[in-house]
Design an enzyme around this catalytic site. Structure first.
Site, PDB file in Angstrom:
ATOM      1  NE  ARG A  54     -29.530  16.291 -14.991  1.00  0.00           N
ATOM      2  CZ  ARG A  54     -29.033  16.323 -16.212  1.00  0.00           C
ATOM      3  NH1 ARG A  54     -29.678  16.978 -17.167  1.00  0.00           N
ATOM      4  NH2 ARG A  54     -27.906  15.697 -16.508  1.00  0.00           N
TER       5      ARG A  54
ATOM      6  CB  ILE B 136     -23.185  16.626 -11.424  1.00  0.00           C
ATOM      7  CG1 ILE B 136     -23.904  17.373 -10.284  1.00  0.00           C
ATOM      8  CG2 ILE B 136     -21.712  16.412 -11.103  1.00  0.00           C
ATOM      9  CD1 ILE B 136     -23.299  18.705  -9.914  1.00  0.00           C
TER      10      ILE B 136
ATOM     11  CB  CYS C 156     -31.377  14.837  -8.145  1.00  0.00           C
ATOM     12  SG  CYS C 156     -30.304  14.904  -9.599  1.00  0.00           S
TER      13      CYS C 156
ATOM     14  CG  ASN D 208     -30.108  12.426  -4.142  1.00  0.00           C
ATOM     15  OD1 ASN D 208     -29.284  13.194  -4.617  1.00  0.00           O
ATOM     16  ND2 ASN D 208     -30.339  12.354  -2.840  1.00  0.00           N
ATOM     17  N   GLY D 209     -27.738  11.133  -6.407  1.00  0.00           N
ATOM     18  CA  GLY D 209     -26.400  10.703  -6.031  1.00  0.00           C
ATOM     19  C   GLY D 209     -25.455  10.624  -7.204  1.00  0.00           C
TER      20      GLY D 209
ATOM     21  N   GLY E  56     -13.971  15.897   3.872  1.00  0.00           N
ATOM     22  CA  GLY E  56     -13.225  14.898   4.643  1.00  0.00           C
ATOM     23  C   GLY E  56     -14.090  14.123   5.601  1.00  0.00           C
TER      24      GLY E  56
END
Length: 638
Positions: A50, A53, A2, A75-76, A364
């Site tokens: 937003r 997820i 977000c 956010n996260g 990665g």
């Protein structure tokens, strides 16, 4: 994933303009195109964009607890949110949603500022506690997710996921910080906690900031740091088994999503390892995305294909033309402040490709810092052995003189390019590593600056960034020292910044299993000979992966995400470089000695020197002036 933003009155309870808050929030639309909303109350404005997820149905923000006393914009992703939810329910907290956002709200009520110690994930959030009359800002341990803030002249604190949210506020002064500019031209990015603007700051990784109404805004508080103790007594066999277990756990945690999920697959060791672990946790084919280059010198796609074939992934490849330089202005607008890593171009393209197929992609990133994978680590350790054999009092005059008189032979075979090595040997370990990491080294950078700008710097040199972190490293192991420095500089300032902005430009969430903080903490306890051995970087990592990946992937030379800058500047971008660097906003800024800049351009064009990296760094600063500053010069901004 977000975008968050807000304004907090540190002095009183004034009403903030809803139209302004909507403009600030909308500046982050790309980070969250699914929904957007704001919350207004006296003394506070919160904004949220937003990208859905997890808990798509009920995870809207800003989110408040039942009595409206605690609210958050976040956010996260919190990967251990389900375990925390059970723990908090046992303490008596009741949940109205199934989201990780509500977990943070109740974790604050349960544990206060220490709530961050319980969170495993990537995050930046702002939490409002009405009872305590306080705003709490937090950022994750490795700095994966960004947080910018500024205290304005009227006492309002404005914050956001990107600098553009702060720039949307008319009272943010666009006064450029000379020390930030010096950091940029030394490192290719502005190091934490500075931004290019004097008034704005980045909340550093692993820090929180508690702001109480009616009190001055204090300094951020560090709640986490990585301890490179390198004192583990574990043997190699046990270490391989433990690493395999930790990799699988970290990858599995990051595969929780209610939307299509996949992975980047570059053909390098790190992304290939992530895909291998994902395949072991997936019931169906893993979706993988790769960028190929039409220039064989930069193309790793055949190695990505090896891994895709081995694990029968749903593999998607797109070829990028070697003259893909049309993104220069787009990148300047994305990053908001000068940013010179040219691999941002292919990173932008692979995120663009991935978003066609998935909403979440595993990467990665972070493997080189923790496992000891960069080529520069090997070179630094070779230099360290030479530095250890002679005291600095002898090395400095001997190698300093050689470094000055030895020609800069960019055209020669690597073994004959000794000037940089001599210069490094004349320095102490930390200053030598700064010399290695500099995109424009002191001897080239200082002549580029104008007399006026040197005066504004007042003797400041960006090496102070490295010296500051070295003081905190708490280790005398030479490899651990530079790993610690990289974790606090290059990883957060360059790698994480690049991936966050490139992915969010396409509303793509990127997750980073190799930056799982328990994994990073464990790896920091391993002795350096398990990371770098016999000139082989990532020794333990590669040995652990031998049953999972082809030898050609594990033990081939490292390539990286490069673009052909040198050829661009002698060919299709030649006139653009001349126009940008010798005229226009950059020339008008007053920062540079234009004669020195012109000499650099001439030397590159005639092939006597390869100045591709410095020229790109200058070109991106020009793009910043044109796209962010509106071509305002440093003198005008100040």
């Amino acid at each position: 994933m977000c975008g968050i933003s807000g304004i907090f009155d540190t002095r009183g309870r004034r009403d903030f303009d809803g139209g302004l808050m909507h403009r600030i929030n909308d500046s982050l639309h790309h980070r969250g195109p699914d929904e957007g909303s704001i919350h207004l109350e006296p003394g506070l404005a919160l904004g949220h964009r937003r990208l859905s997820i997890i808990d798509i149905a009920t995870g809207q923000q800003p989110l408040f607890n039942a009595d409206q006393s605690v609210g958050i914009v976040f956010n996260g992703e919190i990967y251990n949110y389900q375990a925390l939810m059970s723990e908090l329910q046992a303490l008596g907290y009741q949940f109205r949603t199934k989201s990780d956002t509500e977990v943070i709200v109740h974790a604050w009520s349960a544990w206060g500022e220490d709530c961050v110690q319980h969170l495993r994930g990537m995050f930046a959030f702002a939490l409002w506690d009405r009872h305590r009359n306080a705003l709490f800002l937090a950022r994750d341990r490795l700095g994966v997710k960004p947080m910018f803030y500024a205290v304005l002249d009227d006492g309002a604190l404005v914050f956001g996921s990107e600098l553009k949210a702060l720039l949307a506020h008319p009272q943010l002064r666009r006064e450029i910080d000379p020390q930030a500019v010096e950091q940029y031209f030394a490192l290719g990015y502005v190091a934490e906690p500075r931004t290019v603007f004097r008034q704005a700051l980045k909340l550093p990784q692993g820090h929180t900031l508690l702001i109480r109404r009616g009190e001055p805004v204090g300094q951020p508080r560090r709640y986490w740091d990585v301890d490179f103790s390198v004192d583990s007594k574990i043997d190699e066999v046990e270490a391989r088994e433990e690493l395999t277990r930790r990799l699988r756990e970290s990858v599995k945690l990051r595969m929780i999503a209610e939307v299509p999920l996949g992975a980047f697959l570059s053909g390098g060791v790190d992304s290939s390892a992530v895909v291998a672990m994902m395949a072991g946790e997936s019931s169906g084919p893993v979706k993988t995305c790769s960028i190929a280059f039409d220039d064989p010198q930069y193309n790793e796609s055949e190695f990505a294909q090896m891994v895709a074939d081995r694990y029968k992934t749903d593999h998607h490849v797109e070829t990028v033309q070697s003259d893909d330089f049309d993104l220069i202005d787009t990148l300047a607008r994305l990053y908001d402040e000068p940013y010179a890593d040219s691999s941002a171009i292919p990173t932008y393209r692979v995120c663009q490709l991935a978003r066609k197929h998935v909403t979440v992609a595993l990467s990665g990133d972070g493997g080189d810092e923790s496992f000891g994978g960069y080529r520069r680590y090997k070179l630094h350790m070779m230099e360290e052995r030479m530095r250890a054999s002679l005291p600095l009092g002898l090395r400095k005059p001997l190698f300093g003189t050689l470094g000055r008189i030895y020609p800069k032979a960019d055209w020669a075979p690597r073994v004959l390019r000794a000037k940089t090595t001599f210069q490094a040997l004349a320095r102490n370990s930390v200053e030598a590593y700064f010399h290695t990491m500099s995109v424009i080294r002191d001897a080239e950078r200082m002549p580029l600056y104008s007399a006026r700008f040197k005066s504004e710097l007042g003797g400041y040199n960006a090496r102070e960034v490295f010296l500051h972190h070295a003081e905190r490293a708490g280790t005398d192991d030479p490899l651990a020292m530079i790993q610690y420095i990289d974790t606090h500089t290059y990883l957060v300032g360059d790698i994480n910044t690049k991936v966050d902005r490139a992915s969010m430009a396409h509303s793509l969430e990127v997750r980073e299993p190799l930056m799982d903080h328990p994994l990073v903490e464990w790896l920091a306890t391993l002795p350096s000979h398990l990371k770098l051995r016999g000139g082989e970087g990532k020794y333990l990592f590669k040995k652990t992966l031998e049953p999972h990946l082809p030898s050609d992937v594990l033990y081939r030379p490292k390539m990286g995400f490069a673009v052909p800058l040198s050829r661009w500047f002698r060919g299709p971008l030649r006139q653009r470089v001349r126009g940008a660097l010798l005229g226009g906003p950059l020339a008008d800024s007053g920062l540079f000695d234009l004669k020195a800049v012109g000499q650099m351009v001439e030397q590159h064009e005639n092939g006597s020197r390869d100045h591709s990296t410095p020229l790109w760094t200058l070109l991106m600063y020009d793009a910043f002036l044109r796209n962010v500053m509106g071509a305002a010069s440093l003198r005008e901004a100040a």
